[in-house]
Design a protein around this motif. Structure first.
Motif, PDB file in Angstrom:
ATOM      1  N   VAL A 243       0.761  -1.150   0.093  1.00 51.95           N
ATOM      2  CA  VAL A 243       0.054   0.022  -0.029  1.00 51.95           C
ATOM      3  C   VAL A 243       0.787   1.376  -0.146  1.00 51.95           C
ATOM      4  O   VAL A 243       1.777   1.473   0.948  1.00 51.95           O
ATOM      5  N   TYR A 244       0.649   2.212  -0.808  1.00 54.56           N
ATOM      6  CA  TYR A 244       1.414   3.394  -1.027  1.00 54.56           C
ATOM      7  C   TYR A 244       0.499   4.510  -0.573  1.00 54.56           C
ATOM      8  O   TYR A 244      -0.579   4.541  -1.002  1.00 54.56           O
ATOM      9  N   LEU A 245       1.003   5.415   0.164  1.00 50.17           N
ATOM     10  CA  LEU A 245       0.190   6.326   0.854  1.00 50.17           C
ATOM     11  C   LEU A 245       0.742   7.791   0.777  1.00 50.17           C
ATOM     12  O   LEU A 245       2.020   8.033   0.442  1.00 50.17           O
ATOM     13  N   LYS A 246       0.101   8.780   0.680  1.00 52.53           N
ATOM     14  CA  LYS A 246       0.188  10.133   0.576  1.00 52.53           C
ATOM     15  C   LYS A 246       1.082  10.731   1.633  1.00 52.53           C
ATOM     16  O   LYS A 246       1.643  11.802   1.694  1.00 52.53           O
ATOM     17  N   ALA A 247       0.956  10.088   2.885  1.00 50.07           N
ATOM     18  CA  ALA A 247       1.710  10.515   4.276  1.00 50.07           C
ATOM     19  C   ALA A 247       3.025  10.668   3.746  1.00 50.07           C
ATOM     20  O   ALA A 247       3.780  10.092   3.093  1.00 50.07           O
ATOM     21  N   ASP A 248       3.701  11.556   4.641  1.00 50.51           N
ATOM     22  CA  ASP A 248       4.848  12.307   4.497  1.00 50.51           C
ATOM     23  C   ASP A 248       5.636  11.354   5.170  1.00 50.51           C
ATOM     24  O   ASP A 248       5.724  11.046   6.461  1.00 50.51           O
ATOM     25  N   PRO A 249       6.553  10.360   4.658  1.00 45.63           N
ATOM     26  CA  PRO A 249       7.557   9.500   5.256  1.00 45.63           C
ATOM     27  C   PRO A 249       8.310   9.911   6.321  1.00 45.63           C
ATOM     28  O   PRO A 249       8.670   9.399   7.389  1.00 45.63           O
ATOM     29  N   ALA A 250       8.824  11.238   6.333  1.00 44.61           N
ATOM     30  CA  ALA A 250       9.556  12.022   7.364  1.00 44.61           C
ATOM     31  C   ALA A 250       8.689  12.249   8.457  1.00 44.61           C
ATOM     32  O   ALA A 250       9.520  12.787   9.617  1.00 44.61           O
ATOM     33  N   LYS A 251       7.374  12.087   8.545  1.00 48.94           N
ATOM     34  CA  LYS A 251       6.615  12.380   9.901  1.00 48.94           C
ATOM     35  C   LYS A 251       6.000  11.393  10.276  1.00 48.94           C
ATOM     36  O   LYS A 251       5.100  11.277  11.094  1.00 48.94           O
ATOM     37  N   VAL A 252       6.376   9.908  10.037  1.00 54.00           N
ATOM     38  CA  VAL A 252       5.869   8.758  10.557  1.00 54.00           C
ATOM     39  C   VAL A 252       6.964   7.778  10.952  1.00 54.00           C
ATOM     40  O   VAL A 252       8.157   7.980  10.673  1.00 54.00           O
ATOM     41  N   ASP A 253       6.580   6.939  11.817  1.00 51.42           N
ATOM     42  CA  ASP A 253       7.465   5.891  12.155  1.00 51.42           C
ATOM     43  C   ASP A 253       7.833   4.866  10.939  1.00 51.42           C
ATOM     44  O   ASP A 253       6.885   4.352  10.594  1.00 51.42           O
ATOM     45  N   LEU A 254       8.954   4.893  10.473  1.00 48.90           N
ATOM     46  CA  LEU A 254       9.203   3.881   9.515  1.00 48.90           C
ATOM     47  C   LEU A 254       9.976   2.354  10.312  1.00 48.90           C
ATOM     48  O   LEU A 254      10.830   2.622  10.890  1.00 48.90           O
ATOM     49  N   VAL A 255       9.241   1.466  10.073  1.00 48.97           N
ATOM     50  CA  VAL A 255       9.272   0.262  10.580  1.00 48.97           C
ATOM     51  C   VAL A 255      10.166  -0.705   9.596  1.00 48.97           C
ATOM     52  O   VAL A 255       9.264  -1.130   8.625  1.00 48.97           O
ATOM     53  N   PRO A 256      10.974  -1.363   9.733  1.00 50.50           N
ATOM     54  CA  PRO A 256      11.779  -2.139   8.924  1.00 50.50           C
ATOM     55  C   PRO A 256      10.712  -3.284   8.543  1.00 50.50           C
ATOM     56  O   PRO A 256      10.379  -4.123   9.334  1.00 50.50           O
ATOM     57  N   GLY A 257      10.809  -3.702   7.140  1.00 54.45           N
ATOM     58  CA  GLY A 257       9.852  -4.857   7.078  1.00 54.45           C
ATOM     59  C   GLY A 257       8.229  -4.354   6.731  1.00 54.45           C
ATOM     60  O   GLY A 257       7.723  -5.284   6.389  1.00 54.45           O
TER      61      GLY A 257
END
Length: 297
Positions: A243-257
């Protein structure tokens, strides 16, 4: 009339009164100059002539982020004919696909012209307001239609509000014959069934965030949109969904996997935040990401 109220809180609380444009071209010029930001549509042409036989001019022509042709019609206030006028031009567009392809080819190139999504042409009506008959017509018609109410607030702000939105009526899927396979085939079918159930749950979660949501599918992904895409669901051959989202990756928690930043990386669909979903548990974790993306669309 819109129920939205805007207040200036700089010195106390003062209501900023909404107003209509002085003239219809003011709205058209503003939207055309910023169409991709405001509507999620790439601007192609203004006052596009439909020729001497048809005898009309389409206010704006564009193509959305999923490759669908878009007609945009504007009215300063309430005009009971705006939907019918737009549908009149929609009929012309569908019957003159070559003219649109030439326009795309001239503006965006041969590759873009070959990828136009003719299964989901859209009409966007931007007006001061709409009648209940307009809203009813949107629900009954087979084409994708968005009714968007605008308001100016003071001299520096403009608001857009989706009053009604309908994704169109897709063709019924073809049914094939059932076959009996080997144990391996049956195991594959079982795994596919699990992913189908997960995809159905994801679909329900994405559509369940608001009444203003529609979806459109092409050969590689399904887009979920308000005025713009907020999520794209991409099935995979392996036991997972992307799923690809419009949310800004810099403002969310990036979880490996699970969640990663794909800014600048090629992929199907739109959005810079990629979620990998393999189970119902992943879907539960994705809920906050979905809501953040929905708020931005």
């Amino acid at each position: 009339m819109s129920g939205l109220k805007l207040f200036n809180t700089k010195s106390g609380v003062t209501e900023v009164a909404p107003r209509l444009a002085e003239a219809e071209p003011d709205v058209q010029d503003l939207v055309e100059a910023h169409m991709e930001t405001m509507l999620g549509v790439r601007f192609l042409a203004s006052e596009y002539s439909t020729g001497p036989v048809h005898g009309g001019r389409i206010d704006s022509l564009g193509i959305d982020e999923n490759g669908a042709p878009v007609i945009v019609e504007y009215k300063r206030g309430i005009d009971a004919g705006v939907v019918n006028q737009g549908l009149f031009y929609m009929a012309w567009l569908v019957d003159h696909r070559d003219a649109f392809r030439r326009l795309i080819r001239d503006r965006l190139g041969v590759h873009a012209a070959a990828r136009v999504l003719w299964s989901a042409p859209r009409l966007i009506c931007v007006a001061g307001d709409f009648t209940r008959y307009d809203i009813h017509a949107v629900r009954e018609h087979r084409h994708a239609i968005d009714l968007v109410r605008y308001r100016y607030f003071g001299s520096e702000h403009v608001g857009l509000e989706t009053v009604a939105s309908f994704a169109g009526r897709p063709a019924a899927p073809k049914t094939g014959r059932r076959t009996r396979g080997t144990a391996k085939t049956q195991r594959t079918a079982t795994a596919a069934g699990v992913m189908t159930e997960l995809a159905t749950a994801v679909d329900e979660a994405l559509l369940g965030l608001g009444e203003d949501l529609t979806k459109v599918s092409n050969q590689t992904y399904t887009a979920y949109r308000r005025m713009q895409n907020y999520a794209c669901l991409v099935p995979q051959k392996k036991a997972k969904l992307l799923v690809y989202l419009k949310a800004d990756p810099a403002k969310v928690d990036l979880v490996p996997g699970f969640a990663r930043d794909v800014t600048g990386l090629g992929h199907h669909g739109t959005g810079d935040l990629e979620l990998t979903l393999q189970s119902e548990r992943d879907l539960e974790r994705a809920a906050d990401y979905f809501r953040q993306s929905y708020a931005l669309a």
